[in-house]
Design a protein around this motif. Structure first.
Motif, PDB file in Angstrom:
ATOM      1  N   SER A 202      35.097  17.136   9.730  1.00 16.23           N
ATOM      2  CA  SER A 202      36.122  16.294  10.346  1.00 16.23           C
ATOM      3  C   SER A 202      35.607  15.664  11.639  1.00 16.23           C
ATOM      4  CB  SER A 202      37.389  17.112  10.635  1.00 16.23           C
ATOM      5  OG  SER A 202      37.143  18.108  11.626  1.00 16.23           O
ATOM      6  N   ILE A 203      34.786  16.399  12.389  1.00 14.10           N
ATOM      7  CA  ILE A 203      34.238  15.876  13.641  1.00 14.10           C
ATOM      8  C   ILE A 203      33.251  14.750  13.352  1.00 14.10           C
ATOM      9  CG2 ILE A 203      32.765  16.445  15.613  1.00 14.10           C
ATOM     10  CD1 ILE A 203      34.014  19.222  15.635  1.00 14.10           C
ATOM     11  N   ILE A 204      32.357  14.983  12.375  1.00 13.40           N
ATOM     12  CA  ILE A 204      31.350  13.966  12.042  1.00 13.40           C
ATOM     13  C   ILE A 204      32.026  12.705  11.515  1.00 13.40           C
ATOM     14  CG2 ILE A 204      29.350  13.445  10.599  1.00 13.40           C
ATOM     15  CD1 ILE A 204      28.706  16.451  10.613  1.00 13.40           C
ATOM     16  N   THR A 205      33.010  12.869  10.640  1.00 11.81           N
ATOM     17  CA  THR A 205      33.701  11.706  10.076  1.00 11.81           C
ATOM     18  C   THR A 205      34.464  10.951  11.165  1.00 11.81           C
ATOM     19  OG1 THR A 205      33.992  12.930   8.010  1.00 11.81           O
ATOM     20  CG2 THR A 205      35.292  10.931   8.282  1.00 11.81           C
ATOM     21  N   TYR A 206      35.172  11.687  12.013  1.00 14.38           N
ATOM     22  CA  TYR A 206      35.945  11.055  13.086  1.00 14.38           C
ATOM     23  C   TYR A 206      35.041  10.240  14.007  1.00 14.38           C
ATOM     24  CZ  TYR A 206      38.632  10.624  17.423  1.00 14.38           C
ATOM     25  OH  TYR A 206      39.248  10.134  18.548  1.00 14.38           O
ATOM     26  N   PRO A 211      32.858   5.934  17.116  1.00 18.50           N
ATOM     27  CA  PRO A 211      31.701   6.384  17.913  1.00 18.50           C
ATOM     28  C   PRO A 211      31.906   6.222  19.417  1.00 18.50           C
ATOM     29  CG  PRO A 211      31.213   4.309  16.793  1.00 18.50           C
ATOM     30  CD  PRO A 211      32.491   4.806  16.234  1.00 18.50           C
ATOM     31  N   GLU A 212      32.821   5.344  19.813  1.00 17.32           N
ATOM     32  CA  GLU A 212      33.083   5.150  21.243  1.00 17.32           C
ATOM     33  C   GLU A 212      33.699   6.395  21.879  1.00 17.32           C
ATOM     34  OE1 GLU A 212      36.710   3.637  18.978  1.00 17.32           O
ATOM     35  OE2 GLU A 212      34.523   3.558  18.777  1.00 17.32           O
ATOM     36  N   ASN A 213      34.226   7.308  21.048  1.00 20.55           N
ATOM     37  CA  ASN A 213      34.829   8.540  21.561  1.00 20.55           C
ATOM     38  C   ASN A 213      33.857   9.713  21.588  1.00 20.55           C
ATOM     39  OD1 ASN A 213      37.226   7.193  21.854  1.00 20.55           O
ATOM     40  ND2 ASN A 213      38.130   7.962  19.964  1.00 20.55           N
ATOM     41  N   PHE A 214      32.599   9.467  21.249  1.00 25.32           N
ATOM     42  CA  PHE A 214      31.604  10.539  21.187  1.00 25.32           C
ATOM     43  C   PHE A 214      31.300  11.125  22.553  1.00 25.32           C
ATOM     44  CE2 PHE A 214      26.875  11.235  21.561  1.00 25.32           C
ATOM     45  CZ  PHE A 214      26.880  12.523  21.057  1.00 25.32           C
ATOM     46  N   PHE A 268      42.038  12.870  18.031  1.00 24.94           N
ATOM     47  CA  PHE A 268      41.318  13.704  17.067  1.00 24.94           C
ATOM     48  C   PHE A 268      42.258  14.688  16.390  1.00 24.94           C
ATOM     49  CE2 PHE A 268      39.075  17.646  15.989  1.00 24.94           C
ATOM     50  CZ  PHE A 268      38.240  17.149  14.994  1.00 24.94           C
ATOM     51  N   ASN A 269      43.235  15.206  17.105  1.00 28.66           N
ATOM     52  CA  ASN A 269      44.200  16.127  16.505  1.00 28.66           C
ATOM     53  C   ASN A 269      44.940  15.458  15.351  1.00 28.66           C
ATOM     54  OD1 ASN A 269      45.829  18.679  16.574  1.00 28.66           O
ATOM     55  ND2 ASN A 269      47.471  17.220  17.037  1.00 28.66           N
ATOM     56  N   ASP A 270      45.366  14.215  15.557  1.00 22.95           N
ATOM     57  CA  ASP A 270      46.032  13.468  14.484  1.00 22.95           C
ATOM     58  C   ASP A 270      45.080  13.268  13.301  1.00 22.95           C
ATOM     59  OD1 ASP A 270      48.383  13.297  15.853  1.00 22.95           O
ATOM     60  OD2 ASP A 270      48.085  11.243  16.559  1.00 22.95           O
TER      61      ASP A 270
END
Length: 514
Positions: A202-206, A211-214, A268-270
């Motif tokens: 889920s982290i990799i897909t998100y 990518p701006e939230n990395f 990310f929670n959503d």
């Protein structure tokens, strides 16, 4: 440069510093070896790459956070000694050996490895009582009166001043004694690591979608403590997996403990909740077993961009995980086979099962402890080594019940044959998962962008690439838009794993045994 490129630069420097001439002398003397100074924002993996380099080069690694060092730990405790100068007895102030340098020698003693890396983190945040000594250390590799041993390379790291108020800017004299390597946060580089380390899908897909939230750290002078780092995503991944295995909810409260930017944590929670809905709806196990229903295929074909991305990433991650597990269990067989061959030979010579297997167990445990101390063993290799020790303990327990060594030998061979069959089944299962995933994607989406996405993701995962090469699937990695539907899969049905422990019975008969 990104952290992967920085790692290459540092590794090249260390390898160069450790080159010797024909007489065994280092080509670049210790005092002329410029310490590497890795400069980059916090949490991007600066410390992690030092571990990786030590593992790959099989040298020791001793690390210190310089912000925690005092004058005494750096240069040693002051002491008074008596000396004779030109016939005159005088008392002189000296220092004991530095804790840092003493740790180097202790590590060499424990591991038996004479070369290593001394990594000094946050070097531009040292206490002001130590700062005057750093210039001497960086040039001459001396703390107090004690120099680090030859064969040890100094590497350092620090954060730019905008991330830390405690940073002291180095002057030209200091910088001119360093080999400075600047690095920045880079998601594509981190994604390769994340795929290999099997971080939560889920982290990799998100982050692939956003990518701006990395990575983002508010400047220190803004007084804003909002930040998100690569290290936070990695640490949160571990906790998420443990929570899921234990049936503990992964919620916003947990996420904000790691992702300390409220907007990104909330987003990310959503996404994570939606990710679980998609994963449950598609019954991933039925797809990977080749039994996807027509309804699942139709839903996949009609899926929107985000839903499709989740589906493809979950399928790819499951296939990659099966490949990695297969490679690890196969490596277990390769390591176990010569150990067991030696064991049956010694049992045939009359040694007791307890003596034979206990010696192997103690030897492996001792070597593992050395590798952990030296920090030269990866997480995957450590897992396999612990498996080996566990299996040897199982062989010890099982053969204890045998009435004589002949039966113990037959028991060892039988147990290993069963393990070979099990590992073969694991490999065949991984091959089946791999092809069922491919066929599902082709049937639903045809040969196009979706299939290319799957193979591009697999190509970023070194474990998957190695598995694919080992079993002869390279043709699929080259051009995923080629003639895959016409490929002949049948010759992959029987995965060959041929490890045997030979029965030394003939030798024993010749020597009068049995």
């Amino acid at each position: 440069m990104n952290i992967k490129e920085a790692k290459e630069q540092i590794e090249h420097a260390i390898r160069s510093y450790l080159l010797k001439d024909e007489y065994g002398d280092y080509l670049i003397p210790l005092e002329r070896q410029r310490p590497v100074f890795l400069m980059g924002p916090p949490g991007i993996g600066k410390t992690a790459i030092m571990d990786q380099i030590a593992q790959e080069m099989h040298v020791n690694l001793v690390s210190y956070a310089m912000t925690h060092q005092t004058r005494e730990s750096a240069i040693g405790q002051p002491m008074i000694v008596e000396k004779n100068f030109i016939g005159r007895e005088v008392k002189v102030s000296e220092s004991t050996m530095s804790e840092v340098i003493a740790n180097i020698y202790e590590t060499m003693e424990e591991t038996g490895i004479k070369e290593g890396i001394l990594f000094l983190d946050e070097i531009n945040c040292v206490d002001q009582t130590i700062a005057p000594m750093m210039l001497q250390f960086l040039q001459y590799k001396i703390f107090g009166k004690h120099q680090i041993p030859e064969g040890w390379v100094v590497t350092t790291a620090g954060n730019p001043s905008e991330y830390n108020h405690a940073v002291t800017e180095f002057d030209i004299a200091t910088l001119d004694r360093l080999k400075k390597v600047d690095c920045v946060a880079d998601f594509n580089c981190w994604k390769e690591f994340a795929l290999k380390a099997q971080l939560h899908t889920s982290i990799i897909t998100y982050l692939t979608e956003f990518p701006e939230n990395f990575y983002g750290v508010a400047c220190a002078d803004e007084g804003n403590q909002s930040f998100v780092t690569a290290r936070a995503w990695e640490d949160m991944s571990d906790m998420m997996k443990l929570h899921e295995e234990g049936g503990v909810p992964v919620d916003l409260i947990l996420i904000e403990q790691y992702i300390q930017n409220h907007d990104i944590a909330f987003d990310f929670n959503d996404f994570y909740n939606y990710y679980n809905e998609v994963k449950d709806a598609y019954k991933i196990d039925t797809i990977l077993s080749g039994n996807a229903s027509d309804e699942i295929k139709q839903n996949a074909k009609a899926a929107g961009k985000e839903e499709k991305a989740i589906l493809l990433d979950v399928l790819t991650a499951e296939a990659a995980g099966a490949m990695q597990y297969s490679r690890e269990t196969t490596r277990l067989l390769k390591e176990m086979q010569p150990i067991l061959q030696d064991s049956v030979e010694r049992l045939g010579e009359g040694f007791s099962n307890r003596e034979v297997f206990s010696q192997h167990i103690m030897r492996r445990q001792k070597e593992l402890e050395k590798q952990i101390t030296a920090r030269v063993i990866s997480a995957s290799n450590k897992k396999v080594e612990r498996w080996i020790i566990h299996h040897l303990e199982h062989y010890l327990d099982a053969t204890t019940d045998a009435r004589d060594n002949r039966r113990a030998i037959l028991m060892v061979m039988q147990m290993f044959d069963e393990k070979v069959k099990e590992v073969k089944g694991i490999a065949q299962g991984a091959v089946s998962v791999f092809f069922n995933m491919i066929l599902f994607v082709i049937e639903v989406y045809g040969i196009g962008e979706e299939l290319a996405t799957v193979f591009n993701t697999l190509a970023m995962n070194s474990n998957a690439v190695k598995f694919i090469k080992e079993y002869g699937f390279e043709e699929f990695m080259g051009d995923p838009t080629g003639n895959i539907p016409q490929a002949d899969y049948s010759h992959f049905d029987d995965v060959k794993i041929d490890y045997t422990v030979e029965d030394p019975r003939a030798r024993y008969m010749k020597n009068g045994g049995y």
